[in-house]
Design a protein around this motif. Structure first.
Motif, PDB file in Angstrom:
ATOM      1  N   PHE A 217      -1.444  -5.499  12.335  1.00 39.60           N
ATOM      2  CA  PHE A 217      -1.028  -4.105  12.279  1.00 39.60           C
ATOM      3  C   PHE A 217      -1.792  -3.293  13.314  1.00 39.60           C
ATOM      4  O   PHE A 217      -3.010  -3.399  13.422  1.00 39.60           O
ATOM      5  N   VAL A 218      -1.073  -2.495  14.090  1.00 36.80           N
ATOM      6  CA  VAL A 218      -1.654  -1.750  15.193  1.00 36.80           C
ATOM      7  C   VAL A 218      -2.578  -0.654  14.665  1.00 36.80           C
ATOM      8  O   VAL A 218      -2.221   0.096  13.760  1.00 36.80           O
ATOM      9  N   THR A 219      -3.775  -0.569  15.238  1.00 36.88           N
ATOM     10  CA  THR A 219      -4.703   0.489  14.871  1.00 36.88           C
ATOM     11  C   THR A 219      -4.077   1.846  15.175  1.00 36.88           C
ATOM     12  O   THR A 219      -3.505   2.056  16.237  1.00 36.88           O
ATOM     13  N   GLY A 220      -4.181   2.768  14.221  1.00 37.10           N
ATOM     14  CA  GLY A 220      -3.599   4.092  14.416  1.00 37.10           C
ATOM     15  C   GLY A 220      -2.222   4.241  13.822  1.00 37.10           C
ATOM     16  O   GLY A 220      -1.685   5.348  13.749  1.00 37.10           O
ATOM     17  N   THR A 221      -1.615   3.111  13.376  1.00 35.12           N
ATOM     18  CA  THR A 221      -0.314   3.211  12.727  1.00 35.12           C
ATOM     19  C   THR A 221      -0.436   4.010  11.440  1.00 35.12           C
ATOM     20  O   THR A 221       0.426   4.821  11.112  1.00 35.12           O
ATOM     21  N   GLY A 222      -1.505   3.800  10.716  1.00 39.76           N
ATOM     22  CA  GLY A 222      -1.742   4.497   9.462  1.00 39.76           C
ATOM     23  C   GLY A 222      -2.471   3.587   8.507  1.00 39.76           C
ATOM     24  O   GLY A 222      -2.523   2.368   8.688  1.00 39.76           O
ATOM     25  N   PRO A 223      -3.070   4.149   7.448  1.00 42.29           N
ATOM     26  CA  PRO A 223      -3.788   3.331   6.476  1.00 42.29           C
ATOM     27  C   PRO A 223      -2.832   2.505   5.632  1.00 42.29           C
ATOM     28  O   PRO A 223      -1.751   2.965   5.268  1.00 42.29           O
ATOM     29  N   LEU A 224      -3.236   1.277   5.337  1.00 44.58           N
ATOM     30  CA  LEU A 224      -2.448   0.401   4.479  1.00 44.58           C
ATOM     31  C   LEU A 224      -2.973   0.483   3.057  1.00 44.58           C
ATOM     32  O   LEU A 224      -4.184   0.403   2.829  1.00 44.58           O
ATOM     33  N   ALA A 225      -2.065   0.632   2.104  1.00 40.57           N
ATOM     34  CA  ALA A 225      -2.443   0.638   0.699  1.00 40.57           C
ATOM     35  C   ALA A 225      -1.879  -0.562  -0.046  1.00 40.57           C
ATOM     36  O   ALA A 225      -2.377  -0.937  -1.099  1.00 40.57           O
ATOM     37  N   GLN A 226      -0.830  -1.178   0.515  1.00 42.70           N
ATOM     38  CA  GLN A 226      -0.200  -2.302  -0.160  1.00 42.70           C
ATOM     39  C   GLN A 226       0.451  -3.219   0.875  1.00 42.70           C
ATOM     40  O   GLN A 226       0.805  -2.792   1.975  1.00 42.70           O
ATOM     41  N   LEU A 227       0.570  -4.490   0.488  1.00 43.42           N
ATOM     42  CA  LEU A 227       1.105  -5.505   1.388  1.00 43.42           C
ATOM     43  C   LEU A 227       2.161  -6.344   0.683  1.00 43.42           C
ATOM     44  O   LEU A 227       2.083  -6.585  -0.526  1.00 43.42           O
ATOM     45  N   SER A 228       3.122  -6.807   1.478  1.00 40.39           N
ATOM     46  CA  SER A 228       4.030  -7.874   1.084  1.00 40.39           C
ATOM     47  C   SER A 228       4.034  -8.882   2.221  1.00 40.39           C
ATOM     48  O   SER A 228       4.318  -8.527   3.369  1.00 40.39           O
ATOM     49  N   VAL A 229       3.680 -10.125   1.912  1.00 42.33           N
ATOM     50  CA  VAL A 229       3.519 -11.137   2.953  1.00 42.33           C
ATOM     51  C   VAL A 229       4.200 -12.427   2.530  1.00 42.33           C
ATOM     52  O   VAL A 229       4.004 -12.913   1.410  1.00 42.33           O
ATOM     53  N   GLU A 230       5.005 -12.984   3.429  1.00 41.76           N
ATOM     54  CA  GLU A 230       5.626 -14.290   3.214  1.00 41.76           C
ATOM     55  C   GLU A 230       4.811 -15.346   3.938  1.00 41.76           C
ATOM     56  O   GLU A 230       4.431 -15.159   5.092  1.00 41.76           O
ATOM     57  N   GLY A 231       4.559 -16.460   3.270  1.00 37.23           N
ATOM     58  CA  GLY A 231       3.819 -17.494   3.966  1.00 37.23           C
ATOM     59  C   GLY A 231       3.497 -18.700   3.108  1.00 37.23           C
ATOM     60  O   GLY A 231       3.811 -18.771   1.920  1.00 37.23           O
ATOM     61  N   TYR A 232       2.865 -19.669   3.779  1.00 40.86           N
ATOM     62  CA  TYR A 232       2.274 -20.827   3.118  1.00 40.86           C
ATOM     63  C   TYR A 232       0.765 -20.637   3.088  1.00 40.86           C
ATOM     64  O   TYR A 232       0.200 -19.928   3.933  1.00 40.86           O
ATOM     65  N   LEU A 233       0.117 -21.287   2.141  1.00 39.26           N
ATOM     66  CA  LEU A 233      -1.334 -21.236   2.067  1.00 39.26           C
ATOM     67  C   LEU A 233      -1.949 -22.385   2.858  1.00 39.26           C
ATOM     68  O   LEU A 233      -1.352 -23.447   3.004  1.00 39.26           O
ATOM     69  N   GLU A 234      -3.166 -22.140   3.359  1.00 36.06           N
ATOM     70  CA  GLU A 234      -3.957 -23.205   3.930  1.00 36.06           C
ATOM     71  C   GLU A 234      -5.364 -23.116   3.361  1.00 36.06           C
ATOM     72  O   GLU A 234      -5.859 -22.021   3.057  1.00 36.06           O
ATOM     73  N   PRO A 235      -6.023 -24.260   3.159  1.00 33.24           N
ATOM     74  CA  PRO A 235      -7.336 -24.238   2.514  1.00 33.24           C
ATOM     75  C   PRO A 235      -8.422 -23.692   3.433  1.00 33.24           C
ATOM     76  O   PRO A 235      -8.373 -23.869   4.656  1.00 33.24           O
ATOM     77  N   ILE A 236      -9.399 -23.014   2.831  1.00 31.82           N
ATOM     78  CA  ILE A 236     -10.590 -22.543   3.539  1.00 31.82           C
ATOM     79  C   ILE A 236     -11.805 -22.884   2.678  1.00 31.82           C
ATOM     80  O   ILE A 236     -11.672 -23.265   1.512  1.00 31.82           O
ATOM     81  N   ALA A 237     -12.982 -22.714   3.245  1.00 33.97           N
ATOM     82  CA  ALA A 237     -14.201 -23.165   2.574  1.00 33.97           C
ATOM     83  C   ALA A 237     -14.795 -22.133   1.626  1.00 33.97           C
ATOM     84  O   ALA A 237     -15.755 -22.427   0.926  1.00 33.97           O
ATOM     85  N   THR A 238     -14.243 -20.914   1.604  1.00 31.54           N
ATOM     86  CA  THR A 238     -14.792 -19.867   0.750  1.00 31.54           C
ATOM     87  C   THR A 238     -13.753 -19.415  -0.275  1.00 31.54           C
ATOM     88  O   THR A 238     -12.550 -19.595  -0.078  1.00 31.54           O
ATOM     89  N   ALA A 239     -14.235 -18.818  -1.368  1.00 38.27           N
ATOM     90  CA  ALA A 239     -13.326 -18.329  -2.410  1.00 38.27           C
ATOM     91  C   ALA A 239     -12.396 -17.279  -1.818  1.00 38.27           C
ATOM     92  O   ALA A 239     -12.795 -16.498  -0.957  1.00 38.27           O
ATOM     93  N   PRO A 240     -11.114 -17.317  -2.229  1.00 39.52           N
ATOM     94  CA  PRO A 240     -10.511 -18.102  -3.319  1.00 39.52           C
ATOM     95  C   PRO A 240      -9.964 -19.449  -2.876  1.00 39.52           C
ATOM     96  O   PRO A 240      -9.015 -19.963  -3.487  1.00 39.52           O
ATOM     97  N   ASP A 241     -10.509 -20.029  -1.821  1.00 40.07           N
ATOM     98  CA  ASP A 241     -10.186 -21.378  -1.344  1.00 40.07           C
ATOM     99  C   ASP A 241      -8.928 -21.464  -0.495  1.00 40.07           C
ATOM    100  O   ASP A 241      -8.606 -22.542   0.003  1.00 40.07           O
ATOM    101  N   PHE A 242      -8.218 -20.348  -0.299  1.00 45.44           N
ATOM    102  CA  PHE A 242      -7.001 -20.353   0.502  1.00 45.44           C
ATOM    103  C   PHE A 242      -6.863 -19.035   1.257  1.00 45.44           C
ATOM    104  O   PHE A 242      -7.371 -18.004   0.828  1.00 45.44           O
ATOM    105  N   ARG A 243      -6.140 -19.097   2.367  1.00 45.60           N
ATOM    106  CA  ARG A 243      -5.665 -17.913   3.068  1.00 45.60           C
ATOM    107  C   ARG A 243      -4.217 -18.189   3.464  1.00 45.60           C
ATOM    108  O   ARG A 243      -3.713 -19.302   3.303  1.00 45.60           O
ATOM    109  N   ILE A 244      -3.541 -17.170   3.966  1.00 42.67           N
ATOM    110  CA  ILE A 244      -2.164 -17.353   4.405  1.00 42.67           C
ATOM    111  C   ILE A 244      -2.169 -17.946   5.810  1.00 42.67           C
ATOM    112  O   ILE A 244      -2.750 -17.376   6.737  1.00 42.67           O
ATOM    113  N   ALA A 245      -1.558 -19.094   5.966  1.00 40.02           N
ATOM    114  CA  ALA A 245      -1.542 -19.783   7.250  1.00 40.02           C
ATOM    115  C   ALA A 245      -0.949 -18.892   8.329  1.00 40.02           C
ATOM    116  O   ALA A 245       0.073 -18.233   8.114  1.00 40.02           O
ATOM    117  N   GLY A 246      -1.594 -18.867   9.479  1.00 35.46           N
ATOM    118  CA  GLY A 246      -1.077 -18.120  10.615  1.00 35.46           C
ATOM    119  C   GLY A 246      -1.317 -16.637  10.560  1.00 35.46           C
ATOM    120  O   GLY A 246      -1.016 -15.919  11.513  1.00 35.46           O
TER     121      GLY A 246
END
Length: 310
Positions: A217-246
Motif C-alpha cells: 500500500f502506497v504511503t500517503g494513501t491513508g491509514p488502514l483499519a481493516q484488511l481483506s487478503v487472498e492467499g496461501y500460507l507459508e511457514p515462518i520461524a516465529t508465532a503464529p508460525d505462518f505468513r501470507i505467501a508473497g
C-alpha cells in the motif's frame, strides 16, 4: 486444497468474534459483514473475479470518477483491470458502501517464459480455468497469488518489450531473492519478509533490478483499519508460525492458522500494523468455481471451524 469444491469458514479468533460482526452492508457479499469496523481505510488484496463495480474477495467495491488506476509503470485506464488480474485496492466506507480510492494492478511477474514454466526464475502454475496460458519464449504479465513454491496464475497476458518485473516477499539469506530468484539491487535492502517489487531485467540467472519499492500500500494513501487478503500460507520461524505467501503481512501472534496451512483462503480482519484476522474463508482452487462462490456470497458455506487461541 484437498477438494476443489471444499468450502469452509474458519473463525480465527473463536465464535465470539463472529457473533460480534455488524449487520450486512450492500458492499459485502456475505451474510455478516466480516470486518470489525474501525476508523480508516480498507485494504483489499486479491484477484478480480467480476465487474458491476469491482468484485474482489467476495466484496463489491464501487468506483468513482476520481478513482485512480495504476500499474507498476504508471497510470492506466480502468479497463486494464480484467477478471483474473491481481489487484491491491485502497477503499473507504461511504455509509454502507465500499468506494475505491486507488486500484493497483499488481502483477507477480513480467518477463519471458523459459523452460519448466518459469518466468524470471520463478515456477508458474496455471490454475484450472485461468485466462491465458504459458508458451515458451513468450513475454507475459502474470497475475495470481504466491504459494511457498511459486506463483499460481489466474491470468496471463502477452506484453511487448520492456522492463521485467518480480514482486513478492524478499528473503535476505545468503543471496537476496524473491521466490528463490536471486536479486541484484542498487538500493539498501529492506528487511527479510518485506513485500518488494523490483523492475529491471532477468539475465537467466539473476534479476538485476534498476528500481525497487517495498510495501503493498502506497504511503500517503491513508491509514488502514481493516484488511481483506487472498492467499496461501507459508511457514515462518516465529508465532503464529505462518505468513501470507508473497505478501508478508504479519498476523497477530495468538492466531492458530495451522488448519489453513495448505488452503487457498480469503482473510478478513482489523489491521493496526498487525493483521488481526478474525475470519478466513477457504475457496476453490479452480477459477470458475471460485468466481461462482464469490459471486453468490459466503452464506451457503457449511459449518465453521473454530480453533482455539494459543
Amino acid at each position: 486444497m484437498t477438494q476443489t469444491n471444499r468450502r469452509a469458514l474458519l473463525g480465527l479468533l473463536g465464535s465470539a468474534a463472529l457473533g460480534a460482526c455488524v449487520p450486512a452492508a450492500p458492499a459485502i457479499v456475505t451474510r455478516d459483514d466480516p470486518f470489525e469496523g474501525g476508523i480508516g481505510g480498507t485494504g483489499i488484496v486479491g484477484v478480480l473475479t467480476d465487474f458491476g463495480s469491482l468484485r474482489i474477495n467476495g466484496l463489491r467495491v464501487e468506483l468513482e470518477d476520481s478513482t485512480r488506476f495504476v500499474d507498476p509503470f504508471g497510470t492506466v485506464a480502468a479497463e486494464a483491470a480484467q477478471p483474473g488480474t491481481t489487484l491491491t485496492v485502497f477503499a473507504t466506507r461511504n455509509r454502507d458502501r465500499l468506494v475505491a480510492r486507488r486500484v493497483s494492478l499488481d502483477h507477480a511477474l513480467i518477463g519471458t517464459v523459459a523452460a519448466n514454466s518459469r518466468v524470471n526464475g520463478v515456477r508458474v502454475r496455471v490454475e484450472p480455468g485461468a485466462i491465458g496460458g504459458l508458451a515458451r519464449g513468450a513475454r507475459v504479465a502474470v497475475s495470481g497469488i504466491w504459494t511457498p513454491g511459486g506463483v499460481v496464475a489466474s491470468r496471463i497476458d502477452r506484453v511487448g518489450p520492456g522492463p521485467d518485473l518480480i514482486a513478492g516477499v524478499l528473503s535476505t539469506g545468503d543471496t537476496p531473492n524473491i521466490g528463490g530468484a536471486p536479486l541484484q539491487l542498487t538500493t539498501v535492502l529492506p528487511g527479510s519478509g518485506t513485500y518488494l517489487a523490483a523492475r529491471g531485467r532477468w539475465n537467466g540467472q539473476t534479476f538485476v533490478a534498476t528500481q525497487s519499492w517495498s510495501g503493498r500500500f502506497v504511503t500517503g494513501t491513508g491509514p488502514l483499519a481493516q484488511l481483506s487478503v487472498e492467499g496461501y500460507l507459508e511457514p515462518i520461524a516465529t508465532a503464529p508460525d505462518f505468513r501470507i505467501a508473497g505478501l508478508g503481512h504479519s498476523f497477530a501472534r495468538d492466531l492458530r492458522l495451522a488448519p489453513l496451512a495448505a488452503e487457498r483462503a480469503i482473510y478478513f480482519g482489523r489491521y493496526d500494523g498487525t493483521f488481526r484476522a478474525s475470519a478466513g474463508y477457504v475457496v476453490p482452487e479452480v477459477f470458475d468455481a471460485r468466481r461462482q462462490v464469490l459471486r453468490d456470497g459466503f452464506e451457503d458455506f457449511p459449518g465453521a471451524i473454530v480453533p482455539t487461541r494459543r
